[in-house]
Motif scaffolding. Structure first.
Motif, PDB file in Angstrom:
ATOM      1  N   GLN A  71     -16.163 -66.067  13.119  1.00 15.37           N
ATOM      2  CA  GLN A  71     -16.519 -64.678  12.827  1.00 15.37           C
ATOM      3  C   GLN A  71     -15.340 -63.735  13.072  1.00 15.37           C
ATOM      4  OE1 GLN A  71     -19.791 -65.818  11.327  1.00 15.37           O
ATOM      5  NE2 GLN A  71     -19.527 -63.621  11.486  1.00 15.37           N
ATOM      6  N   VAL A  72     -14.348 -64.222  13.808  1.00 11.87           N
ATOM      7  CA  VAL A  72     -13.110 -63.455  14.028  1.00 11.87           C
ATOM      8  C   VAL A  72     -11.996 -63.984  13.125  1.00 11.87           C
ATOM      9  CG1 VAL A  72     -11.318 -62.853  15.697  1.00 11.87           C
ATOM     10  CG2 VAL A  72     -13.701 -62.897  16.406  1.00 11.87           C
ATOM     11  N   ALA A  73     -11.885 -65.300  13.022  1.00  9.01           N
ATOM     12  CA  ALA A  73     -10.796 -65.914  12.256  1.00  9.01           C
ATOM     13  C   ALA A  73     -10.837 -65.546  10.776  1.00  9.01           C
ATOM     14  CB  ALA A  73     -10.852 -67.439  12.423  1.00  9.01           C
ATOM     15  N   VAL A  74     -12.032 -65.554  10.191  1.00  5.40           N
ATOM     16  CA  VAL A  74     -12.154 -65.269   8.756  1.00  5.40           C
ATOM     17  C   VAL A  74     -11.762 -63.828   8.427  1.00  5.40           C
ATOM     18  CG1 VAL A  74     -13.787 -65.074   6.827  1.00  5.40           C
ATOM     19  CG2 VAL A  74     -13.826 -67.099   8.288  1.00  5.40           C
ATOM     20  N   PRO A  75     -12.319 -62.818   9.096  1.00  8.47           N
ATOM     21  CA  PRO A  75     -11.926 -61.451   8.743  1.00  8.47           C
ATOM     22  C   PRO A  75     -10.458 -61.131   8.990  1.00  8.47           C
ATOM     23  CG  PRO A  75     -13.395 -61.457  10.648  1.00  8.47           C
ATOM     24  CD  PRO A  75     -13.423 -62.824  10.061  1.00  8.47           C
ATOM     25  N   LEU A  76      -9.862 -61.718  10.029  1.00  8.41           N
ATOM     26  CA  LEU A  76      -8.446 -61.467  10.272  1.00  8.41           C
ATOM     27  C   LEU A  76      -7.588 -62.003   9.131  1.00  8.41           C
ATOM     28  CD1 LEU A  76      -8.249 -62.038  14.113  1.00  8.41           C
ATOM     29  CD2 LEU A  76      -7.509 -59.981  12.915  1.00  8.41           C
ATOM     30  N   GLU A  77      -7.946 -63.181   8.615  1.00  8.57           N
ATOM     31  CA  GLU A  77      -7.200 -63.717   7.470  1.00  8.57           C
ATOM     32  C   GLU A  77      -7.461 -62.880   6.214  1.00  8.57           C
ATOM     33  OE1 GLU A  77      -4.504 -66.358   5.549  1.00  8.57           O
ATOM     34  OE2 GLU A  77      -4.881 -65.800   7.639  1.00  8.57           O
ATOM     35  N   LEU A  78      -8.679 -62.375   6.060  1.00 13.83           N
ATOM     36  CA  LEU A  78      -9.000 -61.520   4.908  1.00 13.83           C
ATOM     37  C   LEU A  78      -8.200 -60.221   4.954  1.00 13.83           C
ATOM     38  CD1 LEU A  78     -12.890 -61.948   4.686  1.00 13.83           C
ATOM     39  CD2 LEU A  78     -11.189 -62.867   3.092  1.00 13.83           C
ATOM     40  N   ILE A  79      -8.058 -59.646   6.141  1.00 13.05           N
ATOM     41  CA  ILE A  79      -7.263 -58.420   6.286  1.00 13.05           C
ATOM     42  C   ILE A  79      -5.813 -58.696   5.886  1.00 13.05           C
ATOM     43  CG2 ILE A  79      -6.298 -56.788   7.974  1.00 13.05           C
ATOM     44  CD1 ILE A  79      -9.027 -57.096   9.483  1.00 13.05           C
ATOM     45  N   HIS A  80      -5.299 -59.839   6.339  1.00 12.65           N
ATOM     46  CA  HIS A  80      -3.933 -60.234   5.966  1.00 12.65           C
ATOM     47  C   HIS A  80      -3.816 -60.396   4.451  1.00 12.65           C
ATOM     48  CE1 HIS A  80      -0.111 -62.253   5.885  1.00 12.65           C
ATOM     49  NE2 HIS A  80      -0.640 -63.372   5.446  1.00 12.65           N
ATOM     50  N   MET A  81      -4.789 -61.061   3.841  1.00 15.48           N
ATOM     51  CA  MET A  81      -4.769 -61.261   2.383  1.00 15.48           C
ATOM     52  C   MET A  81      -4.794 -59.930   1.641  1.00 15.48           C
ATOM     53  SD  MET A  81      -7.445 -64.447   2.002  1.00 15.48           S
ATOM     54  CE  MET A  81      -7.696 -64.103   0.257  1.00 15.48           C
ATOM     55  N   ALA A  82      -5.639 -59.019   2.094  1.00 17.60           N
ATOM     56  CA  ALA A  82      -5.735 -57.708   1.445  1.00 17.60           C
ATOM     57  C   ALA A  82      -4.396 -56.977   1.504  1.00 17.60           C
ATOM     58  CB  ALA A  82      -6.822 -56.879   2.120  1.00 17.60           C
ATOM     59  N   ASP A  87       0.681 -54.996  -0.873  1.00 20.68           N
ATOM     60  CA  ASP A  87       2.149 -55.085  -0.774  1.00 20.68           C
ATOM     61  C   ASP A  87       2.788 -55.384  -2.124  1.00 20.68           C
ATOM     62  OD1 ASP A  87       2.472 -54.500   1.855  1.00 20.68           O
ATOM     63  OD2 ASP A  87       2.924 -56.531   2.525  1.00 20.68           O
ATOM     64  N   ASP A  88       2.188 -56.320  -2.839  1.00 18.84           N
ATOM     65  CA  ASP A  88       2.762 -56.748  -4.119  1.00 18.84           C
ATOM     66  C   ASP A  88       2.748 -55.629  -5.152  1.00 18.84           C
ATOM     67  OD1 ASP A  88       3.342 -59.278  -3.156  1.00 18.84           O
ATOM     68  OD2 ASP A  88       1.460 -60.154  -3.841  1.00 18.84           O
ATOM     69  N   VAL A  89       1.755 -54.752  -5.047  1.00 16.40           N
ATOM     70  CA  VAL A  89       1.716 -53.591  -5.939  1.00 16.40           C
ATOM     71  C   VAL A  89       2.817 -52.615  -5.564  1.00 16.40           C
ATOM     72  CG1 VAL A  89       0.360 -51.581  -6.671  1.00 16.40           C
ATOM     73  CG2 VAL A  89      -0.755 -53.806  -6.427  1.00 16.40           C
ATOM     74  N   VAL A 110      -6.372 -53.761 -10.976  1.00 17.23           N
ATOM     75  CA  VAL A 110      -7.157 -54.920 -10.528  1.00 17.23           C
ATOM     76  C   VAL A 110      -6.692 -55.359  -9.145  1.00 17.23           C
ATOM     77  CG1 VAL A 110      -7.649 -57.367 -10.960  1.00 17.23           C
ATOM     78  CG2 VAL A 110      -7.730 -55.721 -12.848  1.00 17.23           C
ATOM     79  N   ALA A 111      -5.379 -55.348  -8.929  1.00 16.68           N
ATOM     80  CA  ALA A 111      -4.836 -55.764  -7.635  1.00 16.68           C
ATOM     81  C   ALA A 111      -5.305 -54.836  -6.515  1.00 16.68           C
ATOM     82  CB  ALA A 111      -3.307 -55.792  -7.692  1.00 16.68           C
ATOM     83  N   MET A 112      -5.254 -53.526  -6.739  1.00 15.51           N
ATOM     84  CA  MET A 112      -5.658 -52.575  -5.699  1.00 15.51           C
ATOM     85  C   MET A 112      -7.138 -52.722  -5.354  1.00 15.51           C
ATOM     86  SD  MET A 112      -2.940 -51.161  -4.708  1.00 15.51           S
ATOM     87  CE  MET A 112      -3.604 -49.911  -3.626  1.00 15.51           C
ATOM     88  N   TYR A 113      -7.973 -52.851  -6.380  1.00 11.85           N
ATOM     89  CA  TYR A 113      -9.406 -52.996  -6.125  1.00 11.85           C
ATOM     90  C   TYR A 113      -9.732 -54.354  -5.504  1.00 11.85           C
ATOM     91  CZ  TYR A 113     -10.599 -48.603  -8.391  1.00 11.85           C
ATOM     92  OH  TYR A 113     -10.712 -47.262  -8.691  1.00 11.85           O
ATOM     93  N   THR A 114      -8.953 -55.363  -5.857  1.00  9.41           N
ATOM     94  CA  THR A 114      -9.141 -56.682  -5.240  1.00  9.41           C
ATOM     95  C   THR A 114      -8.829 -56.609  -3.751  1.00  9.41           C
ATOM     96  OG1 THR A 114      -8.600 -57.853  -7.296  1.00  9.41           O
ATOM     97  CG2 THR A 114      -8.386 -59.098  -5.239  1.00  9.41           C
ATOM     98  N   GLY A 115      -7.717 -55.937  -3.425  1.00  6.74           N
ATOM     99  CA  GLY A 115      -7.363 -55.754  -2.022  1.00  6.74           C
ATOM    100  C   GLY A 115      -8.430 -54.978  -1.265  1.00  6.74           C
ATOM    101  N   ASP A 116      -8.943 -53.928  -1.882  1.00  2.37           N
ATOM    102  CA  ASP A 116      -9.999 -53.123  -1.250  1.00  2.37           C
ATOM    103  C   ASP A 116     -11.260 -53.959  -1.035  1.00  2.37           C
ATOM    104  OD1 ASP A 116      -8.257 -51.010  -1.355  1.00  2.37           O
ATOM    105  OD2 ASP A 116      -9.221 -50.017  -3.056  1.00  2.37           O
TER     106      ASP A 116
END
Length: 324
Positions: A71-82, A87-89, A110-116
């Motif tokens: 429950q902690v590991a998944v959201p932290l990786e999601l924040i990193h992915m976002a 960053d790429d934009v 699409v990239a910005m909304y995907t990150g959001d």
């Protein structure tokens, strides 16, 4: 090959990491086919999953329960992915890890909304944990990560910035999320405050070393190893530690100044990369990374001995010495 070597260091966590990988896939699932495809495109590009690994290892110092840890590991990786998608934009990056970025495969919108979307999923996921302190730490970390990204934009193309500017930037950009991964993993498993504090500091120091090595590799690795052109940081106007060290040579300073912000030809790019690579800058930057690595190892010395401590030490050495 390097990623394979890293994964071998924490191979005993494979069942839990496989579970987290499935949870990540479920977390980015969406009724929108476009959002689904873009999110999975990023997820399947791979990654070291360093943040979830540190969450799990920190949890080993307390009452380890994978159903709680995820429950902690998944959201932290999601924040990193976002943050990567955004960053790429900002950097107008066409490739990441050798594959097209979301913005390149689709477009900036699409990239910005995907990150959001991925960020929103992270917040939804961690809301399952009933801990105001944990939510406070995470929200503060996210604020600082955003500040780091803004500072990076403000510092672009500023060749005369000082070392403190750079260290402040990478602290927020990279080190704090790794630090929080260690601290939150410790807290959610019920460790005492002192242990959590040592793990937080370990994460911070190893995060600083990690980013400095990343910035070094941008000059010392090949295009193929990086999955993007070597020297991309300089091309994008990001002034990293190797550049700060190299600019002390007046001739190198002139070369960098005259080409900063310019659309470089291939020979010009390769010449700049070679000039920085062949200077004393790489060894100087490595020495600073090494100091952070040693500080990280000192924090581990205060923690209980055992497999988790040993694995963290091995990962720290790997991060500080990796070739790409």
């Amino acid at each position: 090959m390097e990623k394979v070597k890293l994964k071998l260091l924490y191979s005993d966590l494979k069942p839990e990491l496989d579970m987290i990988e499935k949870e990540l896939e479920q977390a980015v699932d969406s009724e929108s086919l476009l959002l689904n495809d873009a999110s999975l495109h990023l997820l399947q590009a791979g990654g070291k999953r360093i943040r979830p690994v540190f969450v799990l290892l920190a949890g080993k110092f307390g009452n380890y329960n994978i159903d709680v840890m995820k429950q902690v590991a998944v959201p932290l990786e999601l924040i990193h992915m976002a943050s990567l998608v955004h960053d790429d934009v900002i950097d107008d990056s066409e490739t990441r890890r050798g594959k097209p970025t979301v913005k390149a495969e689709w477009n900036n919108s699409v990239a910005m909304y995907t990150g959001d979307f991925i960020l929103a999923r992270a917040l939804e996921y961690i809301s399952e944990i009933d801990s105001p302190k944990l939510h406070h730490i995470l929200s503060k970390t996210m604020i600082e990560v955003c500040r780091g990204e803004i500072i990076q934009i403000e510092d672009k193309y500023k060749l005369d910035q000082n070392l403190r500017d750079y260290l402040r930037r990478i602290k927020r950009k990279t080190a704090l999320l790794i630090s929080s991964s260690c601290e939150l993993g410790a807290l959610v498993s019920g460790t005492d405050e002192k242990t959590a504090a040592h793990l937080r500091r370990f994460g911070y120091f190893i995060g600083m070393s990690f980013q400095i090595i990343d910035d070094i590799l941008d000059f010392t690795s090949t295009d193929e190893e990086l999955g993007k052109p070597a020297g991309s940081d300089f091309i994008q106007g990001n002034i990293t530690l190797p550049i700060l060290c190299a600019r002390k040579n007046p001739e190198v300073y002139s070369l960098l100044k005259n080409n900063l912000g310019k659309e470089l030809t291939e020979p010009e790019r390769l010449h700049i990369v070679k000039t920085v690579r062949d200077s004393t800058a790489i060894d100087e930057a490595k020495a600073i990374s090494e100091r952070y690595l040693q500080k990280a190892l000192e924090e581990l010395a205060y923690l209980p001995k055992g497999n988790a401590n040993k694995t963290m030490r091995k990962i720290a050495f790997f991060i500080g010495k990796r070739k790409f």
